[in-house]
Design an enzyme around this catalytic site. Structure first.
Site, PDB file in Angstrom:
ATOM      1  N   HIS A 150       0.819  -1.189  -0.045  1.00 23.11           N
ATOM      2  CA  HIS A 150       0.107  -0.058  -0.051  1.00 23.11           C
ATOM      3  C   HIS A 150       0.849   1.299  -0.003  1.00 23.11           C
ATOM      4  CE1 HIS A 150      -3.468   2.357   0.977  1.00 23.11           C
ATOM      5  NE2 HIS A 150      -2.503   3.105   1.762  1.00 23.11           N
ATOM      6  N   ASP A 162     -15.223   2.988   7.658  1.00 23.89           N
ATOM      7  CA  ASP A 162     -14.102   3.956   7.194  1.00 23.89           C
ATOM      8  C   ASP A 162     -14.341   4.818   6.063  1.00 23.89           C
ATOM      9  OD1 ASP A 162     -11.322   5.082   7.190  1.00 23.89           O
ATOM     10  OD2 ASP A 162     -11.572   4.090   5.114  1.00 23.89           O
ATOM     11  N   ARG A 206     -14.635  13.280   7.490  1.00 25.66           N
ATOM     12  CA  ARG A 206     -13.389  13.895   7.870  1.00 25.66           C
ATOM     13  C   ARG A 206     -12.749  14.836   6.593  1.00 25.66           C
ATOM     14  NH1 ARG A 206      -9.621   9.155   8.020  1.00 25.66           N
ATOM     15  NH2 ARG A 206      -7.907  10.604   8.414  1.00 25.66           N
ATOM     16  N   SER A 265      -7.373   4.428   9.679  1.00 27.41           N
ATOM     17  CA  SER A 265      -8.195   4.434   8.325  1.00 27.41           C
ATOM     18  C   SER A 265      -7.634   3.506   7.311  1.00 27.41           C
ATOM     19  CB  SER A 265      -8.374   5.881   7.692  1.00 27.41           C
ATOM     20  OG  SER A 265      -8.889   5.806   6.511  1.00 27.41           O
ATOM     21  N   LYS A 318      -8.659  -1.106   6.256  1.00 29.50           N
ATOM     22  CA  LYS A 318      -8.853  -1.497   4.775  1.00 29.50           C
ATOM     23  C   LYS A 318      -7.793  -2.532   4.397  1.00 29.50           C
ATOM     24  CE  LYS A 318      -8.790   2.656   3.559  1.00 29.50           C
ATOM     25  NZ  LYS A 318      -9.096   4.042   3.557  1.00 29.50           N
TER      26      LYS A 318
HETATM   27  N1  URA Z   1      -5.931   7.293   3.079  1.00 31.05           N
HETATM   28  C1  URA Z   1      -6.792   6.769   3.778  1.00 31.05           C
HETATM   29  O1  URA Z   1      -7.253   5.684   3.270  1.00 31.05           O
HETATM   30  N2  URA Z   1      -7.144   7.253   4.715  1.00 31.05           N
HETATM   31  C2  URA Z   1      -6.623   8.458   5.347  1.00 31.05           C
HETATM   32  O2  URA Z   1      -7.357   8.810   6.445  1.00 31.05           O
HETATM   33  C3  URA Z   1      -5.871   9.087   4.475  1.00 31.05           C
HETATM   34  C4  URA Z   1      -5.385   8.530   3.506  1.00 31.05           C
END
Ligand code: URA
Length: 434
Positions: free
Chosen positions: A82, A161, A168, A183, A187
């Site tokens: 990621h 999320d 957010r 966050s 995932k």
């Molecule tokens: N990428 C994400 O998936 N979440 C965040 O809070 C910031 C960047």
């Protein structure tokens, strides 16, 4: 439990219990707690922070708000990678086939780009017919058969999320390190690979502008991953100039194909090998970093990674001929050269400006619904450390609209900074958190 009391608790700097976190995450996900209360809570978190236990509990509550993939149908140690998002970041296009070519199963969920950073899925859609809308069964089958598949994040992957991130985004509460860590990791944990390597970008074009913040984010994410039983490491990499020379979807795909043919830019390959080494070690294919790098180099020299990439494009419905004939990928009709007027050395290329140049050309998404132009972008002819003379081309803008091309041109000019003295080479890899 009352949401009012939970907000008040955080306002006074106290810590949430696991049950309280589950209460508000599940309640918000089910639509039982209104946006205004969760907004107030998020703002309180921004000011008061969360400790390790709270951050882990938030991550797990968001992970469990939807489906957690069952990768047991895939044999071997499954790996995932990621990136926190960068400009010109086409690393996944090169790294995943290199890893798959070594027989390591890569089960990757990806997103689309938003704002000035691009997304892997958009880039892959340069291959006509390519799809990431795979069923889970197809995803597992492809990974088993060819050792790699990339699937778009489904609506049921950590849905809490997705709702919280949207909130957010409009309440100025994105840039809190524990919230970002939870966050991203919710995932990754829902995607459920055994080993995860995180590329945490730092610099002008990154979420984390300072190295200190990038390391702090990396440490939080690695801690969460370890507490959730994953093999995980984070590599902190430079994003103070775009990665490689190409920014924009088809330009980046072409550069990725060049890299798979052994002609990748030096800065880009340094990041590819840095992340790849972590993945190979995590999968237990090598005992130490040098051996891992050697294996990775072999996939480029033998072209096995290039052929793996073609196989992958075909398996997901794309026209694999373009892998061998990248000149057929779309390019913008208008090409403007940005000419240099300075004498000296390029000291910096503000990555965010270049990302925004690509965005105004139509290569990126301003809102989730925007349709993007795959053929536009910016090619950097000069990079940090290069000596420049007046009249030389700094960069080339690829566009389909002259007004947009001129605006992008202005941004590219503003992005370049110079100095009189030669530059000391800045390492791409700032550190690794294991
Ligand atoms: N990428 C994400 O998936 N979440 C965040 O809070 C910031 C960047």
């Amino acid at each position: 439990m009352r949401m009012y009391d939970i907000i008040n608790k955080k306002k006074h700097g106290e810590h949430f219990t696991k049950e309280e976190i589950q209460f508000w995450v599940e309640g918000y996900n089910r639509g039982q707690i209104p946006d205004y209360q969760v907004s107030a809570l998020l703002m309180a978190i921004c000011f008061q922070g969360m400790n390790e236990e709270e951050t882990l509990a938030l991550t797990l509550a968001m992970r469990d708000s939807g489906e957690v993939l069952d990768l047991s149908k895939i044999t071997g140690i499954k790996v995932d990678k990621h990136s926190t998002g960068g400009v010109g970041d086409k690393t996944s296009l090169v790294l995943t086939p290199m890893i798959a070519a070594l027989g390591i199963p890569v089960a990757k969920m990806s997103g689309r780009g938003l704002g000035h950073t691009g997304g892997t899925i958009d880039k892959l859609e340069c291959f006509p017919g390519f799809t990431t809308e795979l069923s889970e069964a197809q995803f597992y089958e492809n990974v088993n058969q060819i050792k790699m598949a990339i699937m778009s994040q489904t609506a049921n992957l950590a849905p809490a999320d997705q709702k919280l991130y949207a909130l957010r985004d409009v309440t100025a509460t994105v840039d809190q390190i524990s919230l970002i860590a939870a966050s991203i990791m919710s995932k990754k944990l829902a995607a459920n690979a055994d080993a995860i390597v995180l590329d945490v970008k730092t610099g002008n074009g990154a979420f984390m502008k300072s190295e200190e913040d990038a390391f702090a984010l990396a440490r939080e994410m690695v801690r969460i991953g370890q507490n959730a039983g994953k093999q995980i490491s984070a590599v902190i990499t430079d994003m103070d100039q775009p990665l490689g020379a190409a920014v924009g979807n088809s330009l980046e795909v072409k550069e990725a194909i060049l890299a798979l043919n052994g002609l990748g830019p030096k800065d880009f390959m340094e990041v590819v090998y840095g992340l790849g080494t972590e993945l190979v070690l995590a999968a237990g294919k090598a005992e130490h970093p040098e051996a891992a790098k050697e294996l990775l180099r072999g996939t480029i020299q033998s072209k096995s990674a290039l052929h793996k990439f073609a196989e992958f494009v075909k398996a997901q419905g794309g026209n694999m001929d373009l892998v061998y004939q990248p000149e057929l990928l779309p390019v913008g009709r208008i090409q403007l050269q940005v000419l240099n007027t300075e004498v000296g050395y390029v000291s910096r290329i503000l990555a965010e400006e270049i990302g925004l140049a690509s965005l105004v050309l139509g290569g990126g998404r301003i809102t989730k619904e925007s349709k993007i132009d795959l053929s536009v972008g910016v090619l950097l002819n000069k990079k940090r450390g290069d000596r420049v003379q007046p009249g030389e081309t700094l960069a080339t803008v690829f566009a389909n609209d002259m007004e947009k091309a001129k605006e992008a041109y202005g941004r590219v000019v503003r992005a370049y900074q110079f100095q009189d003295e030669p530059m000391v080479e800045i390492p791409m890899i700032k550190g690794i958190v294991r």
